[in-house]
Scaffold this motif. Structure first.
Motif, mmCIF file in Angstrom:
data_model
loop_
_atom_site.group_PDB
_atom_site.id
_atom_site.type_symbol
_atom_site.label_atom_id
_atom_site.label_comp_id
_atom_site.label_asym_id
_atom_site.label_seq_id
_atom_site.Cartn_x
_atom_site.Cartn_y
_atom_site.Cartn_z
ATOM 1 N N ILE A 246 22.790 -26.332 44.011
ATOM 2 C CA ILE A 246 22.101 -27.455 44.653
ATOM 3 C C ILE A 246 21.870 -27.155 46.128
ATOM 4 O O ILE A 246 20.818 -27.488 46.694
ATOM 5 N N ASP A 247 22.850 -26.494 46.754
ATOM 6 C CA ASP A 247 22.685 -26.119 48.162
ATOM 7 C C ASP A 247 21.482 -25.191 48.335
ATOM 8 O O ASP A 247 20.691 -25.345 49.280
ATOM 9 N N VAL A 248 21.369 -24.213 47.422
ATOM 10 C CA VAL A 248 20.223 -23.301 47.483
ATOM 11 C C VAL A 248 18.923 -24.077 47.286
ATOM 12 O O VAL A 248 17.928 -23.857 47.994
ATOM 13 N N ALA A 249 18.933 -25.008 46.322
ATOM 14 C CA ALA A 249 17.728 -25.794 46.045
ATOM 15 C C ALA A 249 17.323 -26.638 47.253
ATOM 16 O O ALA A 249 16.129 -26.773 47.562
ATOM 17 N N LYS A 250 18.321 -27.204 47.946
ATOM 18 C CA LYS A 250 18.021 -28.045 49.111
ATOM 19 C C LYS A 250 17.357 -27.236 50.212
ATOM 20 O O LYS A 250 16.344 -27.659 50.792
ATOM 21 N N VAL A 251 17.921 -26.062 50.501
ATOM 22 C CA VAL A 251 17.351 -25.240 51.574
ATOM 23 C C VAL A 251 15.979 -24.727 51.172
ATOM 24 O O VAL A 251 15.034 -24.732 51.973
ATOM 25 N N SER A 252 15.851 -24.289 49.904
ATOM 26 C CA SER A 252 14.554 -23.790 49.429
ATOM 27 C C SER A 252 13.508 -24.903 49.453
ATOM 28 O O SER A 252 12.323 -24.657 49.728
ATOM 29 N N GLY A 307 7.485 -17.879 50.300
ATOM 30 C CA GLY A 307 8.228 -17.709 49.048
ATOM 31 C C GLY A 307 8.998 -16.402 49.030
ATOM 32 O O GLY A 307 10.115 -16.324 48.508
ATOM 33 N N ALA A 308 8.375 -15.372 49.627
ATOM 34 C CA ALA A 308 9.062 -14.075 49.696
ATOM 35 C C ALA A 308 10.327 -14.168 50.532
ATOM 36 O O ALA A 308 11.340 -13.537 50.231
ATOM 37 N N VAL A 309 10.287 -14.978 51.596
ATOM 38 C CA VAL A 309 11.482 -15.163 52.420
ATOM 39 C C VAL A 309 12.627 -15.703 51.579
ATOM 40 O O VAL A 309 13.766 -15.242 51.651
ATOM 41 N N THR A 310 12.313 -16.686 50.736
ATOM 42 C CA THR A 310 13.346 -17.275 49.886
ATOM 43 C C THR A 310 13.881 -16.271 48.886
ATOM 44 O O THR A 310 15.089 -16.061 48.768
ATOM 45 N N SER A 311 12.971 -15.611 48.133
ATOM 46 C CA SER A 311 13.416 -14.706 47.074
ATOM 47 C C SER A 311 14.102 -13.473 47.633
ATOM 48 O O SER A 311 15.109 -13.009 47.086
#
Length: 612
Positions: A246-252, A307-311
C-alpha cells in the motif's frame, strides 16, 4: 533512543540499495537486441514526428483548395508503419525483459549455491527463495514498462521540442515551465518509491520464510494443534507485505497523475495564449493545431518517463537485494584469502590439533541455531552466554581404523564432523587430512574423499536413483541395486514397479524414517570414499535392521577410515578407538575396556546401557 541508534536502525530498515550502474551489466548482455530496439525507436519516433507536419500541410492544402490525396495517403502509411514498428518493438522488449530476469536468476542461483555454510545459517531459506522469484521478476518491468520504452519517448520529446520551438517559442516557454515543475515533483518522489519498494520486497521475503518454515514442519504443526497459531503468525507477515505494498501504491499514485495534470495545464495554457496569438496574427491556425499535436506527443513520452521512474526505482530496490547475495564471497573466493598451516608428515587420516570452535551469531534460528541447540542445549541458543562448542580438542584417526565419538548430547560430536567436511573452519587450532591443513585443500577435492551421513539425513524430492547417485552420477543401475541390498533396502524397489525410478516424495515422505536413514547411508556407500563420517547413522533403525546395517558397514569398512557418532554404545564397542567428549572437550580416549576403567563419564554411560 540515541541519534546513533536511530541512524543504525534506519539504515537497516532501508535495506541494500542498488545503483543504476549495477543494472547495466544485465542490460548489456542483450545489447544486440537492444540495438535493434533503439533503431526501431528512432524510426518510430521519426514516423510519429512527421505526422503533425503532414497535418499542418493538410490544413494548409484545405485552406488553399489543393488536392489532399497525397497528404492523406502518406499520413495513413506513416500511421501503419508506426503501428508495425511499435508491435515488433513490444515483442523485442518482452523477450529481452524475460532474458534479463533469466540472467539475474542464473547469476543469483549460481552464487547462492556456492555461499559459505554460515551464510545459510544466518539467512532464512524462504527469504532466499523470494529473492530468486519475486525480486528478479521486478527487473522485467525495467524492459517492458520502463527504461527502454523511454528511449523512443526521449527522441519524440526532443523532436517535439525542436518543432515547437520553430513554431512558437513563447508557447514552448510556457509549456516547458509546466513540464519542469512536474519533473521536479517526480524527482522528489523517486527516492520514496525506491525505499517503499525495498521495504515491500523485504516483507515479501519474510512472508516466504514464514510459509517455508511452517510447510517444512506441517506434520508437527498439525500434531500439536498449532495450525491456527501458525496461520496467525503467517497472516501477520502477509499483512506486513500488504501494508508495504500500500505504501508503494500511495507513492506511485502521486506520480501517475503528474503527467495528466501537466497535459491539462499545458493544453489550457496553449489554448488560451495560443488563441490570443492567433487573433493577434502572430501565428496561423494551422500552426496552433500543429503545436497542440506536438504538445500531446510531448506529454506522452513524459508520462512514459515518469512511469519509468517508478518501475526503475522498484527494480533497483529489488536489485539491491539480489546484489546483496551476489556480492557475498563464495567458498572458493574465501579460501583464496586463508593462510593455511604448513603440512606435516603423518600416517593419520584425520587429526585435530587443539581445535576450538564457536558458532556465528544469527538473527534467526536457522540450521546453525538448530545444531547449536543440539550441541549446547536449547536454552543456550536464546541466552547471551558463550556459544563456544569445542575447546582445545585434540585427537587423531589412523588410516583404515574405526573411531567412535561418544558423549552426552551437546558435547560437540556433530560439530567435529562439520569441521572435517569444512562446513565451517575452526575458530582456533588446525584440522588436518593426511597431515595437510584442510584449509589448504580445494573443498571439492576434500569432500570427494569423504562420505558424510548426517544425523537427520535429508532425502531430496525425486527418485531413488536421483538420491543414490547424488555423489556418484555415473554409477550403474546394478551398482545402485547392490548398495541398496547392502543396507537392506531392496524392499523399497520391490513394492514399486518403477524400481529405481520410484519417487520418494518431498523430503522422502514416501519412505519411513529408517528407510530414509538407510537411503542416505547407501548414497554415501555408493560413492565409496576413503573416509566415512556417520552421525547417528543407526538411530532410526530397529534392532534387526541395525544389525544388518552394521554388517554392511563392516563389509565396506575394509581399507577405509570410519568416524562414527553413536549414543548407543552397543554399536561402537568394537571400534578400534573411542573418543569421549563432554562440554566440548576430550575427557577420554581408548578402547571400550580401557575407558570403562579410566573414564568415569564413559563408565556411567556404559552402566546405563547395561554394557558393564
Amino acid at each position: 533512543m540515541s541519534t546513533a541508534n536511530t541512524r543504525t536502525r534506519k539504515k537497516k530498515d532501508d535495506g541494500p540499495r542498488a545503483r543504476f550502474s549495477e543494472l547495466l551489466p544485465y542490460l548489456l548482455e542483450h545489447k544486440k537486441v537492444l540495438s535493434v530496439v533503439i533503431v526501431l525507436s528512432i524510426l518510430g519516433a521519426a514516423a510519429s514526428l512527421a505526422q503533425p507536419l503532414l497535418v499542418n500541410q493538410l490544413i494548409v492544402a484545405v485552406g488553399e483548395g489543393n488536392p489532399l490525396t497525397t497528404f492523406v495517403t502518406v499520413l495513413v502509411v506513416l500511421v501503419v508503419v508506426s503501428a508495425i514498428i511499435s508491435g515488433y518493438q513490444h515483442y523485442l522488449l518482452q523477450r529481452t525483459g524475460t532474458g534479463v530476469v533469466f540472467s539475474a536468476r542464473r547469476h543469483l542461483i549460481s552464487r547462492m549455491l556456492r555461499l559459505p555454510i554460515r551464510e545459510y545459517d544466518t539467512r532464512r531459506t524462504g527469504d532466499l527463495v523470494s529473492r530468486v522469484g519475486s525480486d528478479t521478476t521486478l527487473l522485467y518491468a525495467v524492459m517492458t514498462q520502463g527504461l527502454v520504452d523511454a528511449i523512443g519517448g526521449v527522441l519524440i520529446f526532443v523532436g517535439a521540442i525542436i518543432a515547437m520551438l520553430i513554431i512558437d517559442p513563447v508557447l514552448l516557454g510556457l509549456t516547458m515551465l509546466v513540464i519542469v515543475l512536474s519533473a521536479v515533483i517526480v524527482g522528489a518522489l523517486s527516492g520514496r518509491i525506491r525505499r517503499a519498494s525495498q521495504a515491500q520486497q523485504q516483507k515479501v521475503g519474510d512472508l516466504a520464510a514464514a510459509v517455508e518454515r511452517v510447510l517444512g514442519a506441517i506434520r508437527t504443526v498439525r500434531a500439536a494443534n498449532a495450525t491456527d497459531r501458525e496461520y496467525a503468525a503467517i497472516e501477520k507477515e502477509a499483512e506486513g507485505a500488504y501494508r508495504r505494498g500500500i505504501d508503494v501504491a500511495k507513492v506511485s499514485a502521486l506520480v501517475v497523475p503528474v503527467a495528466g495534470i501537466a497535459l491539462q495545464v499545458s493544453l489550457l495554457t496553449v489554448l488560451g495564449v495560443g488563441g490570443f496569438r492567433v487573433a493577434a496574427g502572430d501565428i496561423t491556425v494551422a500552426s496552433l493545431v500543429t503545436f497542440i499535436i506536438f504538445l500531446f506527443m510531448l506529454i506522452s513520452p513524459l508520462g512514459l518517463a515518469f512511469g519509468a521512474v517508478t518501475s526503475v526505482n522498484q527494480a533497483l530496490g529489488a536489485l539491491g537485494r539480489i546484489q546483496e547475495i551476489i556480492a557475498l564471497p563464495s567458498e572458493a573466493e574465501e579460501d583464496a584469502a586463508i593462510a593455511a598451516v604448513a603440512p606435516v608428515e603423518s600416517n593419520d587420516a584425520v587429526t585435530f590439533e587443539n581445535v576450538e570452535f564457536r558458532y556465528p551469531e544469527s538473527a534467526h534460528k536457522t540450521e546453525a541455531e538448530k545444531l547449536l541447540a543440539a550441541e549446547l542445549g536449547e536454552s543456550a541458543v536464546d541466552s547471551p552466554r558463550d556459544r563456544t562448542v569445542l575447546r582445545g580438542v585434540s585427537f587423531s584417526v589412523p588410516r583404515g581404523q574405526r573411531i567412535a565419538l561418544v558423549g552426552p548430547s551437546g558435547a560437540g560430536k556433530s560439530t567435529i564432523l562439520s569441521l572435517i567436511e569444512r562446513f565451517y573452519d575452526p575458530t582456533a587450532g588446525v584440522v588436518r587430512l593426511g597431515g595437510q591443513d584442510v584449509r589448504a585443500l580445494d573443498r571439492e577435492a576434500l569432500r570427494a574423499q569423504i562420505g558424510y551421513v548426517e544425523q537427520d539425513a535429508p532425502v531430496l524430492a525425486g527418485s531413488i536413483r536421483d538420491n543414490l547417485t547424488l555423489g556418484a552420477p555415473d554409477a550403474s543401475d546394478e551398482r545402485c541395486v547392490d548398495v541398496l541390498a547392502a543396507v537392506n533396502l531392496t524392499a523399497v524397489l520391490d513394492r514399486d514397479p518403477a524400481g529405481l525410478d520410484a519417487q520418494v516424495g518431498e523430503d522422502g515422505v514416501m519412505l519411513s524414517g529408517g528407510e530414509r536413514q538407510r537411503l542416505a547411508i547407501a548414497r554415501a556407500l555408493l560413492a565409496a570414499p576413503p573416509i566415512l563420517l556417520l552421525d547417528e547413522s543407526t538411530s532410526s533403525l530397529d534392532g534387526l535392521n541395525e544389525q544388518l546395517l552394521r554388517e554392511a558397514i563392516d563389509a565396506v569398512a575394509t581399507g577405509r577410515t570410519l568416524i562414527v557418532i553413536a549414543h548407543r554404545l552397543s554399536t561402537v564397542v568394537d571400534s578400534d578407538r573411542i573418543v569421549v567428549l563432554e562440554n566440548g572437550t576430550v575427557v577420554g580416549e581408548g578402547t571400550h575396556s580401557e575407558l570403562v576403567v579410566s573414564t568415569p563419564l564413559y563408565r556411567e554411560l556404559a552402566k546405563h546401557q547395561l554394557l558393564v
